[in-house]
Scaffold this active site. Structure first.
Site, PDB file in Angstrom:
ATOM      1  N   SER A   1     -35.811 -59.290 -32.799  1.00 43.76           N
ATOM      2  CA  SER A   1     -36.699 -58.155 -33.028  1.00 43.76           C
ATOM      3  C   SER A   1     -37.635 -57.975 -31.852  1.00 43.76           C
ATOM      4  CB  SER A   1     -37.519 -58.380 -34.295  1.00 43.76           C
ATOM      5  OG  SER A   1     -38.490 -59.371 -34.015  1.00 43.76           O
ATOM      6  N   LYS A   2     -38.072 -56.739 -31.688  1.00 45.85           N
ATOM      7  CA  LYS A   2     -38.907 -56.443 -30.525  1.00 45.85           C
ATOM      8  C   LYS A   2     -40.280 -57.108 -30.617  1.00 45.85           C
ATOM      9  CE  LYS A   2     -40.755 -52.052 -32.142  1.00 45.85           C
ATOM     10  NZ  LYS A   2     -40.771 -50.621 -31.996  1.00 45.85           N
ATOM     11  N   ARG A   3     -40.658 -57.525 -31.809  1.00 42.96           N
ATOM     12  CA  ARG A   3     -41.930 -58.240 -31.934  1.00 42.96           C
ATOM     13  C   ARG A   3     -41.889 -59.549 -31.143  1.00 42.96           C
ATOM     14  NH1 ARG A   3     -44.258 -54.697 -33.580  1.00 42.96           N
ATOM     15  NH2 ARG A   3     -43.815 -53.495 -35.429  1.00 42.96           N
TER      16      ARG A   3
END
Ligand code: GLU
Length: 492
Positions: free
Chosen positions: A252-254
């Protein structure tokens, strides 16, 4: 039967690594069998789809070199290839399902549905539509719909029994019907949901094999039912394993850069990225790790796709990129550097910034090193500031990331205006507010103007730098992240 595969991105955000990954497998499968590869834009989510995102996805996929034979930009015999242009087709098919009782109109209000869900939750049951409108007389339902009463169309799903579906990689899967919701097929705005549109389109576009992410396995019963109710043959489905972070959570981009723009602007070669993505779900029969797309196509065998959760390893990707760079001839190498960033068009945005600050042409190099290359690693001391504590810097960086994630336009002025608005609601003077951002982006005390630099770097690289700055400040624990998120929401 001719082989036809497709990739079907939704234009709701930045072009994602996962899209290239799924596209690659569909591409290799089709090319290996001399079939066709189709690109379809799934833009039925009206609130989230944008033309800008569609352009960015097409552009990023073109960069990878996975060329499609049919698509919204190249046309083809099975168009239109944008779902928002196929509404009549879905309407007609929804009517057909209503006529045969395979679907029904549902007039339940949101309040009623919320109520049902709460009651089911309280009883510890799977939340599911309770069938309230299922037995309504179809003529009465049609009358109410004709009078303009708001409603949706739902799939009539059996209440009991087990649905058996076939996954090309996993074999037969059994899912009890009780776990399958009476899916909305047509929303109250008349747009189809993914489930109706994907089945209708895959059929009408002659798709023979569907290779898609494993998050769709649980939708198989709905799709199976739709194919049966239409009396159509279901294409063979293969669900590819999801890409994962090193801790095995979903990539995920987090946590890590997931946008194709990041990899493109940081100077990964598309063939290296594809080679790496290929290894995420598949291996060469001789276990060779470095190969070209052509070599992959020749050797491709879907049976060799493994369903284990592949971990996206950034160090390995770097190694892989180095391998491909060393395979280039000196001429090719120069061409690639030119295509990457050293060309007129790519340098143009930097010229007005750099020219005024240059005494000797060679100054150019030190002025733009952090824009073309990485910025230096940071430590806590870099954030020493007269008026800001490390906790304030963290808050600014975290909130800036959240704010920037919501931005569609990445121009200098939009970046400036939206971050200024954030500084205002956080009640921090602009000079102080931009100090930690300035360090995070450039790693320097003096550099080119912040918002121009951010605009040049692009969303993926800016996000990665702000995140790594947060790490330099000690990182953000899960608990802290929750607190920051709440704090951010309360600002607006
Ligand atoms: N639009 C869906 C997505 O973005 C496509 C899923 C599919 O391939 O069926 O993931």
């Amino acid at each position: 039967m001719s082989v036809r595969t497709r990739v079907a991105p939704s234009p709701t955000g930045d072009p994602h690594l996962g899209t290239a990954y799924v596209a690659l497998f569909n591409f290799a499968f089709a090319r290996q069998r001399e079939g066709q590869f189709v690109l379809r834009i799934e833009d039925t989510d009206r609130a989230r789809s944008t033309a800008m995102a569609e352009t960015a996805i097409l552009d990023a996929l073109r960069w990878t070199g996975l060329d499609w034979d049919e698509g919204p930009d190249v046309g083809g015999a099975h168009g239109p290839y944008r779902q928002s242009e196929r509404l009549d087709v879905y309407r007609e098919h929804a009517e057909q399902l209503l006529g045969s009782g395979a679907a029904f109109r549902c007039f339940c209000t949101k309040e009623r549905l919320d109520d049902v869900r709460r009651q089911q939750q309280a009883r510890g049951e799977t939340t599911r539509y309770d069938g309230h409108c299922l037995d309504m007389d179809p003529d009465e339902a049609a009358d109410r719909a004709d009078r303009g009463e708001a409603h949706v169309v739902r799939l009539n799903v059996p209440g009991t029994g087990v649905c058996r579906v076939e996954d090309g990689l996993r074999g037969e899967i059994e899912i009890p019907w009780a776990q399958t919701d009476m899916q909305v097929l047509v929303k109250s705005d008349g747009f189809p949901t993914y489930h109706l549109a994907v089945v209708v389109d895959d059929h009408l576009m002659g798709i023979s094999h569907v290779l898609r992410g494993e998050e769709w396995i649980s939708s198989m019963p709905k799709h199976r039912l739709l194919y049966d109710r239409f009396g159509w043959q279901m294409p063979v489905h293969y669900h590819l394993p999801l890409l994962r972070n090193p801790d095995h959570s979903k990539l995920s981009k987090r946590r890590n850069p997931t946008g194709l723009d990041y990899y493109r602007s940081t100077g990964y070669l598309p063939e290296a990225l594809l080679n790496y993505l290929a290894l995420m779900g598949w291996s060469m029969p001789d276990e060779r790790e470095v190969f070209s797309l052509t070599e992959m196509i020749e050797a491709f065998d879907i049976e060799r796709v493994s369903t284990g959760g592949p971990v996206f390893d950034f160090a390995k990707l770097d190694w892989m990129n180095g391998q491909h760079i060393r395979r280039l001839s000196p001429d090719e190498f120069m061409d690639r550097v030119g295509v990457w960033a050293l060309n007129r068009e790519a340098l143009a945005p930097l010229v007005p910034l750099v020219q005024q600050r240059t005494e000797r042409l060679s100054d150019l190099v030190s002025q733009v090193d952090y824009l073309l290359g990485d910025r230096r690693p940071l430590s806590m001391e870099d954030f020493n500031h007269k008026r800001l504590e490390p906790a304030d810097c963290k808050r600014i960086l975290d909130h800036a990331i959240r704010r920037l994630d919501d931005l569609q336009d990445w121009s200098r002025d939009t970046l400036h205006d939206s971050l200024r608005a954030l500084a205002e609601v956080m009640d921090i003077g602009m000079r102080d507010f931009i100090a930690p951002l300035f360090i995070a982006v450039s790693g320097r005390a003096v550099s080119l103007p912040l918002f121009d630099a951010m605009s040049y770097l692009g969303r993926g690289r800016v996000r990665a730098r702000l995140r790594s700055a947060l790490e330099a400040l000690g990182g953000v624990s899960k608990k802290e992240a929750k607190r920051l998120e709440r704090g951010y929401r309360e600002l607006w």
